[in-house]
Design a protein around this motif. Structure first.
Motif, PDB file in Angstrom:
ATOM      1  N   ALA A  85      59.579  43.632  41.762  1.00  0.00           N
ATOM      2  CA  ALA A  85      58.231  44.161  41.590  1.00  0.00           C
ATOM      3  C   ALA A  85      58.115  45.087  40.386  1.00  0.00           C
ATOM      4  CB  ALA A  85      57.778  44.892  42.851  1.00  0.00           C
ATOM      5  N   ILE A  86      59.139  45.837  40.089  1.00  0.00           N
ATOM      6  CA  ILE A  86      59.041  46.777  38.979  1.00  0.00           C
ATOM      7  C   ILE A  86      59.591  46.151  37.694  1.00  0.00           C
ATOM      8  CG2 ILE A  86      59.771  49.017  38.100  1.00  0.00           C
ATOM      9  CD1 ILE A  86      59.863  49.986  41.012  1.00  0.00           C
ATOM     10  N   SER A  87      60.833  45.729  37.736  1.00  0.00           N
ATOM     11  CA  SER A  87      61.473  45.223  36.529  1.00  0.00           C
ATOM     12  C   SER A  87      61.063  43.787  36.210  1.00  0.00           C
ATOM     13  CB  SER A  87      62.994  45.313  36.689  1.00  0.00           C
ATOM     14  OG  SER A  87      63.648  45.006  35.501  1.00  0.00           O
ATOM     15  N   GLY A  88      61.118  42.907  37.202  1.00  0.00           N
ATOM     16  CA  GLY A  88      60.807  41.497  36.971  1.00  0.00           C
ATOM     17  C   GLY A  88      59.374  41.262  36.539  1.00  0.00           C
TER      18      GLY A  88
ATOM     19  N   ASN B  72      58.661  42.316  33.039  1.00  0.00           N
ATOM     20  CA  ASN B  72      59.210  41.360  32.076  1.00  0.00           C
ATOM     21  C   ASN B  72      58.511  40.008  32.143  1.00  0.00           C
ATOM     22  OD1 ASN B  72      61.155  43.076  30.949  1.00  0.00           O
ATOM     23  ND2 ASN B  72      62.575  42.653  32.613  1.00  0.00           N
ATOM     24  N   LEU B  73      57.432  39.929  32.953  1.00  0.00           N
ATOM     25  CA  LEU B  73      56.625  38.715  33.103  1.00  0.00           C
ATOM     26  C   LEU B  73      57.448  37.519  33.582  1.00  0.00           C
ATOM     27  CD1 LEU B  73      54.420  39.065  29.899  1.00  0.00           C
ATOM     28  CD2 LEU B  73      53.892  39.831  32.218  1.00  0.00           C
ATOM     29  N   GLN B  74      58.335  37.750  34.538  1.00  0.00           N
ATOM     30  CA  GLN B  74      59.175  36.683  35.074  1.00  0.00           C
ATOM     31  C   GLN B  74      58.464  36.020  36.251  1.00  0.00           C
ATOM     32  OE1 GLN B  74      62.954  38.443  36.003  1.00  0.00           O
ATOM     33  NE2 GLN B  74      63.449  38.818  33.869  1.00  0.00           N
ATOM     34  N   LEU B  75      58.253  34.715  36.162  1.00  0.00           N
ATOM     35  CA  LEU B  75      57.588  33.961  37.219  1.00  0.00           C
ATOM     36  C   LEU B  75      58.343  34.038  38.546  1.00  0.00           C
ATOM     37  CD1 LEU B  75      55.270  32.138  38.135  1.00  0.00           C
ATOM     38  CD2 LEU B  75      56.625  30.179  37.330  1.00  0.00           C
ATOM     39  N   PRO B  76      59.685  33.918  38.561  1.00  0.00           N
ATOM     40  CA  PRO B  76      60.387  34.047  39.843  1.00  0.00           C
ATOM     41  C   PRO B  76      60.132  35.389  40.529  1.00  0.00           C
ATOM     42  CG  PRO B  76      61.862  33.104  38.208  1.00  0.00           C
ATOM     43  CD  PRO B  76      60.621  33.528  37.481  1.00  0.00           C
ATOM     44  N   SER B  77      59.976  36.445  39.760  1.00  0.00           N
ATOM     45  CA  SER B  77      59.680  37.755  40.344  1.00  0.00           C
ATOM     46  C   SER B  77      58.286  37.780  40.953  1.00  0.00           C
ATOM     47  CB  SER B  77      59.822  38.862  39.303  1.00  0.00           C
ATOM     48  OG  SER B  77      61.177  39.032  38.956  1.00  0.00           O
ATOM     49  N   LEU B  78      57.327  37.151  40.292  1.00  0.00           N
ATOM     50  CA  LEU B  78      55.977  37.072  40.850  1.00  0.00           C
ATOM     51  C   LEU B  78      56.000  36.314  42.177  1.00  0.00           C
ATOM     52  CD1 LEU B  78      52.924  37.515  40.658  1.00  0.00           C
ATOM     53  CD2 LEU B  78      52.800  35.382  39.348  1.00  0.00           C
ATOM     54  N   ILE B  79      56.716  35.207  42.218  1.00  0.00           N
ATOM     55  CA  ILE B  79      56.829  34.426  43.455  1.00  0.00           C
ATOM     56  C   ILE B  79      57.512  35.248  44.541  1.00  0.00           C
ATOM     57  CG2 ILE B  79      57.907  32.383  44.492  1.00  0.00           C
ATOM     58  CD1 ILE B  79      57.496  31.029  41.697  1.00  0.00           C
ATOM     59  N   ALA B  80      58.575  35.972  44.180  1.00  0.00           N
ATOM     60  CA  ALA B  80      59.286  36.806  45.148  1.00  0.00           C
ATOM     61  C   ALA B  80      58.385  37.918  45.690  1.00  0.00           C
ATOM     62  CB  ALA B  80      60.540  37.409  44.510  1.00  0.00           C
TER      63      ALA B  80
ATOM     64  N   ILE C 149      55.089  37.987  45.853  1.00  0.00           N
ATOM     65  CA  ILE C 149      54.101  37.377  46.751  1.00  0.00           C
ATOM     66  C   ILE C 149      54.745  37.095  48.104  1.00  0.00           C
ATOM     67  CG2 ILE C 149      52.708  35.300  47.138  1.00  0.00           C
ATOM     68  CD1 ILE C 149      52.193  35.301  44.063  1.00  0.00           C
ATOM     69  N   GLY C 150      55.977  36.597  48.077  1.00  0.00           N
ATOM     70  CA  GLY C 150      56.711  36.362  49.333  1.00  0.00           C
ATOM     71  C   GLY C 150      56.964  37.640  50.110  1.00  0.00           C
ATOM     72  N   PHE C 151      57.267  38.733  49.406  1.00  0.00           N
ATOM     73  CA  PHE C 151      57.474  40.024  50.078  1.00  0.00           C
ATOM     74  C   PHE C 151      56.211  40.441  50.811  1.00  0.00           C
ATOM     75  CE2 PHE C 151      60.523  41.248  46.400  1.00  0.00           C
ATOM     76  CZ  PHE C 151      61.569  40.564  46.992  1.00  0.00           C
ATOM     77  N   PHE C 152      55.075  40.304  50.145  1.00  0.00           N
ATOM     78  CA  PHE C 152      53.808  40.707  50.767  1.00  0.00           C
ATOM     79  C   PHE C 152      53.468  39.820  51.961  1.00  0.00           C
ATOM     80  CE2 PHE C 152      53.126  43.251  46.992  1.00  0.00           C
ATOM     81  CZ  PHE C 152      52.452  44.337  47.510  1.00  0.00           C
ATOM     82  N   ILE C 153      53.650  38.526  51.809  1.00  0.00           N
ATOM     83  CA  ILE C 153      53.376  37.622  52.925  1.00  0.00           C
ATOM     84  C   ILE C 153      54.304  37.936  54.096  1.00  0.00           C
ATOM     85  CG2 ILE C 153      53.504  35.207  53.685  1.00  0.00           C
ATOM     86  CD1 ILE C 153      52.541  34.435  50.849  1.00  0.00           C
ATOM     87  N   GLY C 154      55.577  38.151  53.812  1.00  0.00           N
ATOM     88  CA  GLY C 154      56.533  38.517  54.863  1.00  0.00           C
ATOM     89  C   GLY C 154      56.171  39.827  55.535  1.00  0.00           C
TER      90      GLY C 154
END
Length: 184
Positions: free
Chosen positions: A150-153, A156-164, A166-171
Motif C-alpha cells: 500500500a505504501i511502497s508498491g 511505485n505504480l506497481q499493478l500487483p500492489s494495487l491488486i494486493a 484491493i484484496g486486503f480491503f475485500i478480505g
C-alpha cells in the motif's frame, strides 16, 4: 511542543511518508515490514534449509533499522508523547461490539482477545493461531504486507500492489462483516 502530544494531521504524516519513500526510491530500496522476517530468518541460518532464505541479507539489513525505529517510536509515543487517552470509538462501532459481547473497556484492544487471562480460552488460542497462519501465508502469497504494497508498491505504480491492496480491503470487509460476527 503541544503539537507533539496530539495526533498529527494526515497531510503532515502523508508528506513525511512521501519524503521517506522518495529517498528510498532514489536509493533503490523498497519499504516493507514483512521482508524483515525473511532477513531475520536468513540471519538465523534458514538459508541452509530453504533456498528462499539463501540471499545476501546484508543488503537488506538497513530495513531492520526501520523495525527498531518502529519499536522505539511506538514506545516513546505511548509513554512520553501521549496523555494516555485513547481516541473515542464511534457509537455505531460500540453498538456492534456490544452485540458481539465484546467490551469497550480497553479501547482498541478488547479484553476478550488481548487480556493475558484470555489465553486460557481455547477459542481465543485457536483464533490467534489461525489468524497468524493466515496472515503469514497471505503475506508470503501476496509477496509482501500491507505497508509494503500500500505504501511502497502503490507509490511505485506497481499493478500487483494495487491488486494486493484491493484484496486486503475485500478480505477486511469479509472478515468484519461475515467471519467476525460468526466467530463471536
Amino acid at each position: 511542543m503541544d503539537f507533539l502530544f496530539n495526533p498529527w494531521p494526515w497531510y503532515v504524516s502523508g508528506f513525511l511518508i512521501a519524503c521517506t519513500l522518495l529517498v528510498l526510491l532514489l536509493l533503490g530500496k523498497r519499504f516493507g515490514m514483512s521482508s524483515n522476517l525473511r532477513t531475520l530468518c536468513t540471519i538465523c541460518g534458514a538459508g541452509k534449509k530453504t533456498s528462499f532464505f539463501n540471499f545476501n541479507w546484508k543488503e537488506e539489513s538497513w530495513n531492520l533499522v526501520v523495525v527498531l525505529g518502529a519499536i522505539i517510536g511506538g514506545f516513546v509515543g505511548a509513554h512520553y508523547l501521549s496523555d494516555g487517552s485513547i481516541p473515542d470509538i464511534s457509537e455505531a462501532t460500540k453498538a456492534s461490539l456490544e452485540q458481539l459481547h465484546i467490551s469497550q473497556e480497553n479501547g482498541y484492544l478488547p479484553l476478550e482477545l488481548f487480556d493475558i487471562q484470555s489465553l486460557s480460552d481455547f477459542k481465543v488460542i485457536c483464533i490467534l493461531l489461525v489468524g497468524g497462519l493466515l496472515i503469514g501465508f497471505g503475506t508470503r502469497y501476496a509477496g509482501g504486507c500491507t505497508s509494503g504494497h500500500a505504501i511502497s508498491g502503490l507509490s511505485n505504480l506497481q499493478l500487483p500492489s494495487l491488486i494486493a491492496v484491493i484484496g486486503f480491503f475485500i478480505g477486511g470487509l469479509i472478515m468484519v462483516h461475515i467471519i467476525y460476527p460468526f466467530i463471536f
